[in-house]
Design a protein around this motif. Structure first.
Motif, PDB file in Angstrom:
ATOM      1  N   MET A  44      -8.483  17.740 -13.766  1.00 13.92           N
ATOM      2  CA  MET A  44      -7.425  17.037 -14.156  1.00 13.92           C
ATOM      3  C   MET A  44      -6.102  17.719 -14.632  1.00 13.92           C
ATOM      4  O   MET A  44      -6.486  18.851 -15.383  1.00 13.92           O
ATOM      5  N   GLN A  45      -5.200  17.160 -14.383  1.00 13.82           N
ATOM      6  CA  GLN A  45      -3.769  17.879 -14.638  1.00 13.82           C
ATOM      7  C   GLN A  45      -2.953  17.004 -15.427  1.00 13.82           C
ATOM      8  O   GLN A  45      -2.786  15.974 -15.287  1.00 13.82           O
ATOM      9  N   ALA A  46      -2.422  17.596 -16.266  1.00 17.31           N
ATOM     10  CA  ALA A  46      -1.219  17.298 -16.928  1.00 17.31           C
ATOM     11  C   ALA A  46      -0.053  18.026 -16.716  1.00 17.31           C
ATOM     12  O   ALA A  46       0.001  19.155 -16.693  1.00 17.31           O
ATOM     13  N   GLY A  47       0.904  17.503 -16.532  1.00 11.64           N
ATOM     14  CA  GLY A  47       2.310  18.231 -16.150  1.00 11.64           C
ATOM     15  C   GLY A  47       3.412  18.021 -17.307  1.00 11.64           C
ATOM     16  O   GLY A  47       3.713  17.217 -17.975  1.00 11.64           O
ATOM     17  N   ILE A  48       3.855  19.236 -17.506  1.00 15.85           N
ATOM     18  CA  ILE A  48       4.840  19.407 -18.633  1.00 15.85           C
ATOM     19  C   ILE A  48       6.373  19.258 -17.913  1.00 15.85           C
ATOM     20  O   ILE A  48       6.701  19.831 -17.059  1.00 15.85           O
ATOM     21  N   VAL A  49       7.037  17.932 -18.310  1.00 12.77           N
ATOM     22  CA  VAL A  49       8.286  17.816 -17.627  1.00 12.77           C
ATOM     23  C   VAL A  49       9.298  17.664 -18.981  1.00 12.77           C
ATOM     24  O   VAL A  49       8.916  17.617 -20.221  1.00 12.77           O
ATOM     25  N   GLY A  50      10.592  17.785 -18.484  1.00 15.38           N
ATOM     26  CA  GLY A  50      11.627  17.590 -19.554  1.00 15.38           C
ATOM     27  C   GLY A  50      12.890  18.164 -18.786  1.00 15.38           C
ATOM     28  O   GLY A  50      13.062  18.623 -18.035  1.00 15.38           O
ATOM     29  N   LEU A  51      13.867  18.044 -19.683  1.00 17.42           N
ATOM     30  CA  LEU A  51      15.234  18.868 -19.438  1.00 17.42           C
ATOM     31  C   LEU A  51      15.059  20.164 -19.212  1.00 17.42           C
ATOM     32  O   LEU A  51      14.340  20.822 -19.866  1.00 17.42           O
ATOM     33  N   PRO A  52      16.141  20.826 -18.623  1.00 17.70           N
ATOM     34  CA  PRO A  52      15.963  22.245 -18.710  1.00 17.70           C
ATOM     35  C   PRO A  52      16.512  22.863 -20.275  1.00 17.70           C
ATOM     36  O   PRO A  52      16.840  22.245 -20.857  1.00 17.70           O
ATOM     37  N   ASN A  53      15.758  23.744 -20.475  1.00 21.33           N
ATOM     38  CA  ASN A  53      16.138  24.403 -21.903  1.00 21.33           C
ATOM     39  C   ASN A  53      15.522  23.821 -23.046  1.00 21.33           C
ATOM     40  O   ASN A  53      16.156  23.741 -24.138  1.00 21.33           O
ATOM     41  N   VAL A  54      14.316  23.112 -22.777  1.00 21.41           N
ATOM     42  CA  VAL A  54      13.872  22.211 -23.905  1.00 21.41           C
ATOM     43  C   VAL A  54      12.468  22.863 -24.602  1.00 21.41           C
ATOM     44  O   VAL A  54      12.052  22.326 -25.598  1.00 21.41           O
ATOM     45  N   GLY A  55      12.217  23.814 -23.757  1.00 18.75           N
ATOM     46  CA  GLY A  55      11.089  24.764 -24.419  1.00 18.75           C
ATOM     47  C   GLY A  55       9.794  24.738 -23.474  1.00 18.75           C
ATOM     48  O   GLY A  55       8.691  25.040 -23.986  1.00 18.75           O
ATOM     49  N   LYS A  56       9.791  24.017 -22.350  1.00 20.46           N
ATOM     50  CA  LYS A  56       8.745  23.765 -21.555  1.00 20.46           C
ATOM     51  C   LYS A  56       8.175  25.067 -20.995  1.00 20.46           C
ATOM     52  O   LYS A  56       6.955  25.308 -21.391  1.00 20.46           O
ATOM     53  N   SER A  57       8.769  26.062 -20.544  1.00 19.24           N
ATOM     54  CA  SER A  57       7.997  27.435 -20.326  1.00 19.24           C
ATOM     55  C   SER A  57       7.757  27.967 -21.333  1.00 19.24           C
ATOM     56  O   SER A  57       6.523  29.012 -21.269  1.00 19.24           O
ATOM     57  N   THR A  58       8.202  28.060 -22.511  1.00 21.97           N
ATOM     58  CA  THR A  58       7.843  28.683 -23.741  1.00 21.97           C
ATOM     59  C   THR A  58       6.445  28.133 -24.183  1.00 21.97           C
ATOM     60  O   THR A  58       5.521  28.678 -24.497  1.00 21.97           O
ATOM     61  N   LEU A  59       6.524  26.717 -24.149  1.00 18.71           N
ATOM     62  CA  LEU A  59       5.302  26.008 -24.562  1.00 18.71           C
ATOM     63  C   LEU A  59       4.117  26.646 -23.469  1.00 18.71           C
ATOM     64  O   LEU A  59       2.843  26.485 -23.771  1.00 18.71           O
ATOM     65  N   PHE A  60       4.456  26.443 -22.385  1.00 14.72           N
ATOM     66  CA  PHE A  60       3.402  26.963 -21.227  1.00 14.72           C
ATOM     67  C   PHE A  60       2.907  28.193 -21.579  1.00 14.72           C
ATOM     68  O   PHE A  60       1.539  28.583 -21.230  1.00 14.72           O
ATOM     69  N   ASN A  61       3.794  29.245 -21.671  1.00 13.76           N
ATOM     70  CA  ASN A  61       3.282  30.480 -21.957  1.00 13.76           C
ATOM     71  C   ASN A  61       2.359  30.699 -23.235  1.00 13.76           C
ATOM     72  O   ASN A  61       1.342  31.364 -23.133  1.00 13.76           O
ATOM     73  N   ALA A  62       2.602  29.943 -24.249  1.00 13.73           N
ATOM     74  CA  ALA A  62       1.889  29.834 -25.315  1.00 13.73           C
ATOM     75  C   ALA A  62       0.532  29.141 -25.025  1.00 13.73           C
ATOM     76  O   ALA A  62      -0.621  29.603 -25.439  1.00 13.73           O
ATOM     77  N   LEU A  63       0.285  28.181 -24.301  1.00 16.85           N
ATOM     78  CA  LEU A  63      -0.706  27.377 -23.819  1.00 16.85           C
ATOM     79  C   LEU A  63      -1.627  28.176 -23.021  1.00 16.85           C
ATOM     80  O   LEU A  63      -2.880  28.316 -23.163  1.00 16.85           O
ATOM     81  N   THR A  64      -1.048  29.015 -22.097  1.00 12.12           N
ATOM     82  CA  THR A  64      -1.935  29.720 -20.906  1.00 12.12           C
ATOM     83  C   THR A  64      -1.794  31.476 -21.054  1.00 12.12           C
ATOM     84  O   THR A  64      -2.507  32.046 -20.262  1.00 12.12           O
ATOM     85  N   ALA A  65      -0.920  31.680 -21.896  1.00 13.99           N
ATOM     86  CA  ALA A  65      -0.517  32.983 -21.855  1.00 13.99           C
ATOM     87  C   ALA A  65      -0.371  33.726 -20.569  1.00 13.99           C
ATOM     88  O   ALA A  65      -0.504  34.922 -20.057  1.00 13.99           O
ATOM     89  N   ALA A  66       0.271  32.935 -19.667  1.00 14.42           N
ATOM     90  CA  ALA A  66       0.421  33.156 -18.143  1.00 14.42           C
ATOM     91  C   ALA A  66       1.737  33.887 -17.935  1.00 14.42           C
ATOM     92  O   ALA A  66       1.995  34.444 -16.833  1.00 14.42           O
ATOM     93  N   GLY A  67       2.729  34.312 -18.924  1.00 15.99           N
ATOM     94  CA  GLY A  67       3.790  34.894 -18.673  1.00 15.99           C
ATOM     95  C   GLY A  67       4.739  34.126 -17.760  1.00 15.99           C
ATOM     96  O   GLY A  67       5.738  34.664 -17.258  1.00 15.99           O
ATOM     97  N   ALA A  68       4.910  32.685 -17.885  1.00 19.31           N
ATOM     98  CA  ALA A  68       5.828  32.083 -17.029  1.00 19.31           C
ATOM     99  C   ALA A  68       7.245  32.535 -17.620  1.00 19.31           C
ATOM    100  O   ALA A  68       7.461  32.687 -18.691  1.00 19.31           O
ATOM    101  N   GLU A  69       8.372  32.368 -16.745  1.00 17.24           N
ATOM    102  CA  GLU A  69       9.482  32.768 -17.163  1.00 17.24           C
ATOM    103  C   GLU A  69      10.226  31.856 -18.093  1.00 17.24           C
ATOM    104  O   GLU A  69      10.459  30.584 -17.774  1.00 17.24           O
ATOM    105  N   ALA A  70      10.904  32.323 -19.198  1.00 20.16           N
ATOM    106  CA  ALA A  70      11.583  31.460 -20.254  1.00 20.16           C
ATOM    107  C   ALA A  70      12.755  31.984 -20.333  1.00 20.16           C
ATOM    108  O   ALA A  70      12.897  33.184 -20.798  1.00 20.16           O
ATOM    109  N   ALA A  71      13.834  31.477 -19.797  1.00 24.28           N
ATOM    110  CA  ALA A  71      15.128  31.847 -19.819  1.00 24.28           C
ATOM    111  C   ALA A  71      16.058  30.808 -20.351  1.00 24.28           C
ATOM    112  O   ALA A  71      15.918  29.509 -20.115  1.00 24.28           O
ATOM    113  N   ASN A  72      17.325  31.258 -20.579  1.00 25.15           N
ATOM    114  CA  ASN A  72      18.381  30.498 -21.206  1.00 25.15           C
ATOM    115  C   ASN A  72      19.170  29.859 -20.402  1.00 25.15           C
ATOM    116  O   ASN A  72      20.490  30.180 -20.191  1.00 25.15           O
ATOM    117  N   TYR A  73      18.651  29.429 -19.021  1.00 29.37           N
ATOM    118  CA  TYR A  73      19.723  28.651 -18.119  1.00 29.37           C
ATOM    119  C   TYR A  73      18.854  27.778 -17.194  1.00 29.37           C
ATOM    120  O   TYR A  73      17.409  27.830 -17.091  1.00 29.37           O
TER     121      TYR A  73
END
Length: 361
Positions: free
Chosen positions: A1-30
């Motif tokens: 089962m999948q849950a998808g993280i959505v939102g506007l750019p720069n709201v913290g989605k990838s930072t949250l994903f990094n914390a969730l999975t320690a996968a190192g997804a890019e989190a950038a200010n653009y």
């Protein structure tokens, strides 16, 4: 089962994903730092696993898990292709539930695509784009069903009526999940993968000062209450910092933040609940393991989660409750106390059951 993280750019989605999975997804200010969706498997914290381990000597413990998909930020006009929007919306269609991250902190260092922080506007922007995307799908579906009805397809008539009601609601800004359908009517829409049909959990991303809530989170909580959606508050950056700490240092950091457990534990359980999932366990000398099933699953189908042969050759299930095992300490004692039950094919699995399946293929 999948849950998808959505939102506007720069709201913290990838930072949250990094914390969730320690996968190192890019989190950038653009905007659009994420192009392809990142996918990670997140364990669902469950203290019952540790409780079982106290009375059953086992080699390993395996928790339940939810698959989390980090989808690139959506912007105004995404339904018409703005910001590669159509590509991103396609990613959302494949998930089972939506984790909508909403920025609830002020910062001069992190750009907001709309210029300032306004949770209600931001939520409405995302919701509008998702509704417009579903409306395009529904319009195409209506054209196809109308042609089928004209050539005498009686089964298409129900689908056309449902689709017309759906289109009317979407045009009024009402998401598909808020439209009342019977089970039969809803079944006609299953192949449409309507985004706004999916359950939503709002994730208020705050700074450390906002962990107890602030004026922005109050707005999101009110919207969630209006919609009957879930809502949690966490600090994505703090969660990312916690995830990088050695295990022995995490409790001290949590205490400094005034938290009893990481926000990620709350999020994982909330996502699990949002998906309508329950947990049963198997326990023995080799492993104690949590298995994921939809609520109201029958015993043979629950067995099939382990292996299709278990379902195909299902005979019976031996079942007990964790609390009874903790109180009595062994299966021998459970049997003596009449707490070890034998259940058949019609048994509905309950969250927290410990099960042993008998089968023959």
């Amino acid at each position: 089962m999948q849950a998808g993280i959505v939102g506007l750019p720069n709201v913290g989605k990838s930072t949250l994903f990094n914390a969730l999975t320690a996968a190192g997804a890019e989190a950038a200010n653009y905007p659009f730092a994420t192009i392809e969706p990142n996918v990670g498997i997140v364990s669902v914290p469950d203290e019952r696993l540790e409780q079982l381990q106290l009375v059953i000597d086992t080699k390993k413990v395996i928790p339940a898990a939810v698959e989390i998909v980090d989808i690139a930020g959506l912007v105004r006009g995404a339904s018409e292709g703005e910001g590669l929007g159509n590509q991103f919306l396609g990613h959302i269609r494949s998930v089972d539930a939506v984790l909508h991250v909403v920025r609830c902190f002020d910062s001069d260092d992190i750009t907001h695509v709309e210029g300032d922080v306004d949770p209600r506007r931001d939520i409405e922007t995302i919701e509008t784009e998702l509704i417009l995307a579903d409306l395009a799908v529904a319009d195409r579906r209506r054209d196809r069903l109308a042609k089928a009805v004209r050539v005498g397809d009686k089964e298409a008539a129900l689908g056309l009526d449902v689709t017309d009601r759906l289109i009317a609601s979407l045009n009024e800004g009402i998401p598909a999940r808020a439209v009342t359908f019977t089970a039969e009517e809803r079944a006609t829409l299953w192949d449409s993968q309507l985004i706004t049909m999916k359950p939503v959990l709002y994730v208020c991303n705050v700074d450390e000062a906002g962990l107890g809530g602030n004026e922005h989170t109050a707005v999101v909580e009110a919207i969630a209450a209006e919609q009957g959606a879930g809502c949690i508050i966490l600090c994505a950056q703090a969660e990312a910092d916690i995830a990088e700490l050695p295990e022995e240092e995490r409790s001290e950091f949590l205490a400094e933040l005034g938290l009893e457990e990481p926000g990620l534990a709350v999020l994982a359980r909330a996502a699990y609940s949002l998906l309508g999932l329950e947990t049963y366990f198997t326990a023995g000398e080799k492993e104690i393991r949590a298995w994921t099933v939809k609520a109201k699953t029958k015993a043979p189908q629950a067995a099939g989660v382990i292996h299709s042969d278990f379902e195909r050759g299902f005979i019976r299930a031996e079942v007990y409750r964790i609390d009874d095992m903790l109180a009595l300490g062994s299966e021998v004692a459970l049997k003596a106390a009449g707490k070890l039950r034998v259940e058949g094919k019609d048994y509905t699995v309950a969250d927290g059951d410990v099960m042993h399946f008998r089968f023959n293929v």
